[in-house]
Design an enzyme around this catalytic site. Structure first.
Site, PDB file in Angstrom:
ATOM      1  N   ASP A 298       0.834  -1.193   0.000  1.00  0.00           N
ATOM      2  CA  ASP A 298       0.000   0.000   0.000  1.00  0.00           C
ATOM      3  C   ASP A 298       0.875   1.252   0.000  1.00  0.00           C
ATOM      4  O   ASP A 298       1.909   1.300   0.677  1.00  0.00           O
ATOM      5  CB  ASP A 298      -0.911  -0.017   1.235  1.00  0.00           C
ATOM      6  N   GLU A 345       0.798  -0.596  -5.122  1.00  0.00           N
ATOM      7  CA  GLU A 345      -0.332   0.356  -5.093  1.00  0.00           C
ATOM      8  C   GLU A 345       0.253   1.739  -5.363  1.00  0.00           C
ATOM      9  O   GLU A 345       0.785   2.390  -4.476  1.00  0.00           O
ATOM     10  CB  GLU A 345      -1.036   0.285  -3.734  1.00  0.00           C
ATOM     11  N   ASP A 398     -11.374   1.388   0.025  1.00  0.00           N
ATOM     12  CA  ASP A 398     -11.552   2.796   0.384  1.00  0.00           C
ATOM     13  C   ASP A 398     -12.586   3.509  -0.486  1.00  0.00           C
ATOM     14  O   ASP A 398     -12.850   4.691  -0.269  1.00  0.00           O
ATOM     15  CB  ASP A 398     -10.221   3.553   0.257  1.00  0.00           C
TER      16      ASP A 398
END
Length: 498
Positions: A298, A345, A398
């Site tokens: 991430d 990501e 998200d």
């Protein structure tokens, strides 16, 4: 740096473990997880992507964990413990796990889960369990300190380690020795909990692999301030002499947030980490390689350059960009991966330096189809611009669900563009047409949230960033998945060679 080979053509489903059905308040590694693996196999899928599996702290976010190495005790299945004889019939169901089968009540989990796990531990005969002793020996580099950290946290009423008495907060040797002696039984309990977690996860992963399903894990680039990692290894982070952060992580203001996002995580001291060969990162990635088949890092952009916000700021507006370790870090962690592949990501401001590092490493970046229709035909999230070596999502944990995002509140202009591009006449047709377009694209890998296959609205949204309360709570109920849905998804996978 050795370049990673492409993932190959395939498709997967994003579903956090917490979202699985169960009778005990939250999804677990129990029978429903095995049923979900069976569903994925029947649906022609190659991947199950989960969110971080670490023990969650205040706010219940899997991206704020007490440890970068430990597992979340909530995911230990109580029914399996009953079948092992570690719990008596009825003990798992006795506590109040919450009134809603489609919602996680974290307060009730926190109040009751560890009491039940302590009953299991009390019957475990851990002293004679050679598997347990082998587990402790193999994981001693992090397990000893983590177990003491959790035992101390319990002793101090759950307070963050920065609020502990100075002698143990600063890890003075005499204090450490004293507390280790006082809390010996408590630390053994926390070690046994980790043994249960990893034992159940490894069996589930083995089952998935046998069914042709590979597990995609997700790790946050940063760790929580209130974590064993920072308490133990303060010299690896940007802390002052009192072990308080001098700068914290976040992202600057953008179109989605006028004041940016103030994450508050301590920043790494990359210079200090480089001096010891990035040993902590090498250990972390070796741990991930043992846990997953693929790992999504991430906020990968932070490897190249990171946003530093002075400690004490109320917003992310006054930060500045600094240079990260870049290729040096990837060179260090490469040998530890043992065949486990990386997904980067790279959402956000992707600079030329980030693009060059992705190209050199071979790591696939990401595209979000949900964001494809807010401008014009030049939008990089449109399938016509995809490349083979990338992982395409409808949306992540998200984001809104596709049905929610393309619902009545969306702008007419965006909906009109989406209908034209996807060649449908009604807004309600957009989500499934978008899924089809993703499957049909040249991108090697496509991953959609399970909620989007089910056509669920934003009541099934996982997380709304920069908000507290109501996040990480949605979950499936038993019977919500059907054979017909599996066939429908499999047809798409077969049609488009996935």
């Amino acid at each position: 740096m050795k370049k990673q080979k492409p993932l190959g053509r395939g498709a997967g489903v994003l579903l956090p473990v917490s979202c699985l059905p169960s009778d005990y308040g939250i999804g677990t590694f129990g029978h429903e997880a095995y049923r979900f693996v069976d569903f994925l196999a029947a649906a022609g899928q190659r991947y199950w992507q989960v969110l971080p599996l670490g023990p969650t702290s205040y706010g219940d976010s899997p991206y704020q964990s007490f440890s970068a190495f430990a597992g979340n005790p909530y995911y230990i299945d109580l029914q399996l413990l009953t079948e092992q004889g570690l719990l008596q019939p009825g003990e798992a169901a006795a506590p109040d796990w919450g009134l809603r089968p489609d919602w996680v009540d974290y307060a009730k989990l926190y109040a009751n889960r560890f009491l039940v796990l302590k009953k299991a531990w009390s019957r475990s005969r851990w002293e004679q369990d050679t598997d347990f002793s082998d587990f402790c020996r193999k994981n001693r580099t992090w397990l000893e300190d983590y177990a003491l950290f959790m035992a101390l946290k319990d002793s101090f009423g759950g307070r963050e380690w920065q609020a502990w008495p100075e002698e143990i907060r600063l890890r003075r040797p005499a204090a450490l020795a004293d507390w280790q002696k006082r809390l010996r039984q408590e630390t053994i309990f926390w070690k046994y909990v980790q043994y249960l977690f990893f034992s159940q996860w490894e069996r589930l992963k083995d089952y998935a692999n046998q069914k042709g399903i590979r597990m995609i894990g997700d790790i946050p680039i940063y760790v929580a301030m209130d974590s064993a990692d920072v308490w133990i290894g303060g010299s690896r982070f940007q802390l002052d002499e009192n072990r308080q952060p001098t700068a914290v992580a976040g992202v600057p203001p953008d179109l989605f947030s006028a004041t940016g996002q103030l994450w508050g995580n301590p920043l790494y001291d990359w210079q200090a980490m480089e001096q010891d060969g990035f040993s902590w990162w090498r250990a972390r990635m070796a741990s991930c390689a043992a846990l997953y088949d693929l790992v999504r890092i991430d906020h990968f952009i932070g490897v190249v350059h990171y946003y530093a916000i002075p400690a004490g700021e109320d917003t992310a507006m006054n930060g500045r960009w600094l240079t990260g370790p870049g290729e040096k870090l990837l060179e260090a962690i490469g040998p530890t991966l043992a065949g486990t592949k990386i997904i980067a990501e790279d959402l956000g401001v992707v600079t030329p330096q980030v693009r060059r590092l992705l190209e050199k490493s071979g790591y696939p970046g990401m595209k979000l189809m949900e964001f494809a229709f807010d401008s014009d035909s030049t939008n990089e999230n449109l399938p016509c611009h995809f490349e083979k070596n990338m992982v395409v999502y409808g949306g992540t944990h998200d984001n809104e669900t596709l049905a929610g995002f393309f619902g009545p509140g969306q702008s007419r202009r965006m909906l009109r563009f989406a209908r034209r591009y996807l060649d449908v006449s009604q807004n309600v047709q957009i989500p499934w047409a978008l899924i089809r377009a993703g499957y049909a694209s040249c991108a090697d890998t496509v991953v959609f949230q399970l909620q989007d296959f089910l056509g669920l609205d934003n009541r099934a949204r996982i997380n709304t960033p920069s908000t507290l309360g109501g996040n990480w709570c949605w979950r499936l109920v038993k019977g919500q998945l059907s054979d017909d849905l599996a066939v429908k998804i499999r047809d798409l996978a077969e049609l488009y060679g996935r």
